[in-house]
Scaffold this active site. Structure first.
Site, short mmCIF file in Angstrom:
data_model
loop_
_atom_site.label_atom_id
_atom_site.label_comp_id
_atom_site.label_asym_id
_atom_site.label_seq_id
_atom_site.Cartn_x
_atom_site.Cartn_y
_atom_site.Cartn_z
N TYR A 227 9.18 -14.88 5.89
CA TYR A 227 9.58 -13.87 6.87
C TYR A 227 8.45 -13.79 7.90
CZ TYR A 227 10.62 -9.83 9.50
OH TYR A 227 10.88 -9.02 10.58
N ARG B 42 0.83 -1.21 0.00
CA ARG B 42 0.00 0.00 0.00
C ARG B 42 0.86 1.25 0.00
NH1 ARG B 42 -0.04 -1.86 5.36
NH2 ARG B 42 -1.33 -3.73 5.35
N GLU C 214 25.35 -2.58 8.67
CA GLU C 214 24.69 -3.80 8.18
C GLU C 214 24.78 -3.88 6.65
OE1 GLU C 214 20.91 -4.46 10.15
OE2 GLU C 214 20.09 -5.32 8.32
N ARG D 225 22.10 0.05 6.65
CA ARG D 225 21.73 0.84 7.84
C ARG D 225 22.81 0.70 8.92
NH1 ARG D 225 16.49 -2.67 10.11
NH2 ARG D 225 17.50 -4.68 10.09
N ARG E 239 18.67 -14.00 1.57
CA ARG E 239 19.66 -12.96 1.77
C ARG E 239 20.25 -13.17 3.16
NH1 ARG E 239 21.53 -10.50 -2.37
NH2 ARG E 239 21.80 -8.46 -1.34
N ASP F 111 7.37 -12.00 11.64
CA ASP F 111 7.67 -11.18 12.81
C ASP F 111 7.54 -12.04 14.06
OD1 ASP F 111 8.50 -8.64 12.03
OD2 ASP F 111 6.45 -7.98 11.60
N ARG G 46 2.72 8.76 4.94
CA ARG G 46 1.74 9.25 5.93
C ARG G 46 1.60 10.76 5.77
NH1 ARG G 46 4.28 6.19 11.12
NH2 ARG G 46 3.89 4.09 10.32
C1 LIG Z 1 17.39 -8.76 10.53
C2 LIG Z 1 16.09 -9.17 11.13
C3 LIG Z 1 15.40 -8.27 11.92
C4 LIG Z 1 14.19 -8.65 12.49
N1 LIG Z 1 13.53 -7.71 13.24
C5 LIG Z 1 12.35 -8.03 13.77
C6 LIG Z 1 11.61 -7.04 14.51
O1 LIG Z 1 12.05 -5.89 14.66
N2 LIG Z 1 10.42 -7.41 15.04
C7 LIG Z 1 9.90 -8.67 14.87
O2 LIG Z 1 8.80 -8.94 15.37
N3 LIG Z 1 10.58 -9.62 14.19
C8 LIG Z 1 11.78 -9.34 13.64
N4 LIG Z 1 12.47 -10.30 12.94
C9 LIG Z 1 11.93 -11.68 12.85
C10 LIG Z 1 12.45 -12.62 13.98
O3 LIG Z 1 13.85 -12.74 13.89
C11 LIG Z 1 11.74 -13.98 13.82
O4 LIG Z 1 10.37 -13.80 14.05
C12 LIG Z 1 12.24 -15.08 14.76
O5 LIG Z 1 13.63 -15.19 14.78
C13 LIG Z 1 11.66 -16.43 14.33
O6 LIG Z 1 12.02 -17.42 15.27
P1 LIG Z 1 12.21 -18.95 14.83
O7 LIG Z 1 12.34 -19.71 16.08
O8 LIG Z 1 11.17 -19.35 13.86
O9 LIG Z 1 13.59 -18.95 13.99
P2 LIG Z 1 15.10 -18.73 14.45
O10 LIG Z 1 15.18 -17.59 15.39
O11 LIG Z 1 15.90 -18.66 13.21
O12 LIG Z 1 15.49 -20.06 15.23
C14 LIG Z 1 15.79 -21.28 14.57
C15 LIG Z 1 16.87 -21.97 15.35
O13 LIG Z 1 17.01 -23.30 14.83
C16 LIG Z 1 18.37 -23.67 14.90
N5 LIG Z 1 18.58 -24.77 13.94
C17 LIG Z 1 18.33 -24.76 12.61
N6 LIG Z 1 18.57 -25.97 12.07
C18 LIG Z 1 18.97 -26.76 13.06
C19 LIG Z 1 19.36 -28.16 13.14
N7 LIG Z 1 19.33 -28.95 12.06
N8 LIG Z 1 19.74 -28.65 14.34
C20 LIG Z 1 19.75 -27.85 15.44
N9 LIG Z 1 19.39 -26.56 15.43
C21 LIG Z 1 19.00 -26.02 14.27
C22 LIG Z 1 19.11 -22.40 14.55
O14 LIG Z 1 20.43 -22.44 15.06
C23 LIG Z 1 18.25 -21.33 15.24
O15 LIG Z 1 18.74 -21.02 16.52
C24 LIG Z 1 13.66 -9.95 12.30
C25 LIG Z 1 14.36 -10.85 11.50
C26 LIG Z 1 15.53 -10.47 10.89
C27 LIG Z 1 16.22 -11.42 9.97
#
Ligand SMILES: Cc1cc2nc3c(=O)[nH]c(=O)nc-3n(C[C@H](O)[C@H](O)[C@H](O)COP(=O)(O)OP(=O)(O)OC[C@H]3O[C@@H](n4cnc5c(N)ncnc54)[C@H](O)[C@@H]3O)c2cc1C
Length: 385
Positions: free
Chosen positions: A350, A175, A302, A281, A251, A352, A179
């Site tokens: 992706y 969208r 970054e 950034r 990425r 949050d 603002r």
């Molecule tokens: C740069 C960036 C900024 C972000 N900023 C925000 C924000 O401001 N606000 C927001 O709400 N969200 C944000 N997010 C999103 C947030 O990071 C995710 O919502 C969150 O990390 C998801 O959690 P997860 O447990 O699904 O994945 P992950 O945090 O990636 O956890 C997965 C884990 O699995 C482990 N793993 C993978 N494969 C294996 C294996 N085979 N054996 C053992 N361990 C394994 C990894 O080591 C990792 O620790 C951001 C993401 C990024 C990339």
């Protein structure tokens, strides 16, 4: 039942921790595995040893949500301090507010428009010859016109995605990204805050249950599935299948750390829109904890680039090639039994943090409602981004 009823949770990030906790509370024995030497996945925070500042190790994380249950859930495990995300951007040696708001427009065009005047002005700037935008660039030009597009969208997007905005789908910019008031709060959500002692402390408390054992620095492989009655897998979907049909596009980010005595940039996040600046950034971490005082400061520049096998995957690139490959991996996932693919890597989306927690709670509840073997356990694999 396989594995004496024990459940494996792969990944000690938010997905794994929340699912593990819900099932542990219901009486299941949970074995959590994480390849890293810390819990909390990409939300990991730790104190910088030199400055004492709490650092968001894998990039800035701000908690924001409209989901009251999720907000109450995180507040059970941590005190959330008031925090508003206010992002600035540097373009052509000028600092502006982001998202583009009335202040940005007036400053950029040297005007003093009132809201309705600004709306009419931007409407004149918009490229009305574009009826059916196919690309990100066409969508942005149609919304805001060339001047704002070039200053605030083009360079940043190119650096972030490593390709021209003419190669990205229009759907990325859903969208009008403008603002017509002076609101510089980045998010619209009802709840927003920062965990007082960091995300790792919060997730540590989620995992702190007598039925949960956490194994760090332990890579899980699907050959171990047979030891467990069910596996919740939050690792990469393609990694689970040993990248049999190639690597899904991501990425990754590189962070260049530097320290500063005092206040380096006066805000937590400063974007850089110009392509001549190689980074996207700079994050100055102490501004994420405005209730703390630190003389020194630690900042991360970054850089975004294509992710190789050995890198940490950050943002899924869901272009046409990846979508085809993803469909293939999803059909393989559907043929697996007693495993649920969850989280940002397991479902290649992706997400949050609040959405991650919502899906983790729903997944655990679904399992507990005894429908675990149903195909719809894989529902999130098909949820569009
Ligand atoms: C740069 C960036 C900024 C972000 N900023 C925000 C924000 O401001 N606000 C927001 O709400 N969200 C944000 N997010 C999103 C947030 O990071 C995710 O919502 C969150 O990390 C998801 O959690 P997860 O447990 O699904 O994945 P992950 O945090 O990636 O956890 C997965 C884990 O699995 C482990 N793993 C993978 N494969 C294996 C294996 N085979 N054996 C053992 N361990 C394994 C990894 O080591 C990792 O620790 C951001 C993401 C990024 C990339």
């Amino acid at each position: 039942m396989l594995g004496n009823g024990k459940i494996a949770v792969v990944g000690a990030g938010l997905s794994g921790a929340v699912i593990g906790r819900e099932l542990a509370q219901a009486g299941y024995q949970i074995e959590v595995f994480d390849a890293r030497n810390h819990i909390a996945g990409n939300c990991h925070t730790e104190r910088d040893t030199e400055t004492g500042v709490m650092v968001h190790v894998y990039g800035p994380h701000i908690f924001h949500t409209d989901d009251t249950e999720v907000w109450e859930y995180v507040n059970r495990f941590q005190t959330f301090m008031p925090y508003k995300n206010r992002v600035k951007t540097t373009s052509n040696d000028q600092v502006y507010s982001l998202p583009v708001n009335l202040h940005t427009i007036n400053q950029f065009f040297s005007k003093n428009f009132r809201p309705e005047e600004a709306r009419a002005f931007i409407d004149e700037q918009a490229d009305k010859t574009i009826d059916d935008p196919k690309t990100f660039e066409e969508q942005a030009l149609r919304f805001v016109g060339r001047d704002l597009y070039e200053a605030f969208f083009q360079g940043y997007t190119q650096k972030q995605w490593g390709c021209s905005p003419t190669e990205l789908p229009a759907s990325i910019l859903k969208r009008l990204p403008v603002r017509f008031n002076y609101d510089d709060n980045y998010f619209f959500h009802k709840y927003q805050g920062m965990p007082e002692n960091g995300y790792t402390d919060m997730i540590g408390r989620v995992l702190d249950h007598e039925n949960i054992t956490v194994n760090l620095e332990t890579q899980f492989h699907r050959s171990q599935n047979r030891d467990f009655s069910h596996v919740f897998y939050s690792g990469p979907l393609d990694g689970y299948f040993d990248y049999e049909i190639g690597q899904l596009g991501y990425r990754t980010l590189d962070f260049e750390r530097f320290t500063y005595e005092g206040d380096y940039q006066g805000c937590a996040v400063m974007n850089y829109g110009d392509v001549s600046v190689p980074y996207t950034r700079i994050t100055e971490h102490k501004h994420f904890s405005p209730w703390e005082e630190h003389a020194g400061s630690v900042c991360y520049r970054e850089f975004s680039r294509a992710c190789r096998r050995e890198d940490i995957p950050y943002y899924p690139v869901r272009l046409i090639k990846e979508k085809e490959q993803l469909a293939d991996y999803v059909s393989r996932a559907e043929r697996e039994t007693s495993i649920t693919f969850v989280g940002r890597l397991g479902t290649y989306r992706y997400l949050d943090m609040d959405v991650t927690i919502r899906e983790a709670l729903d997944t655990a509840r679904f399992y507990l409602s005894k429908k675990a073997e149903s195909a719809s356990m894989r529902a999130f694999l098909h949820t569009p981004v």
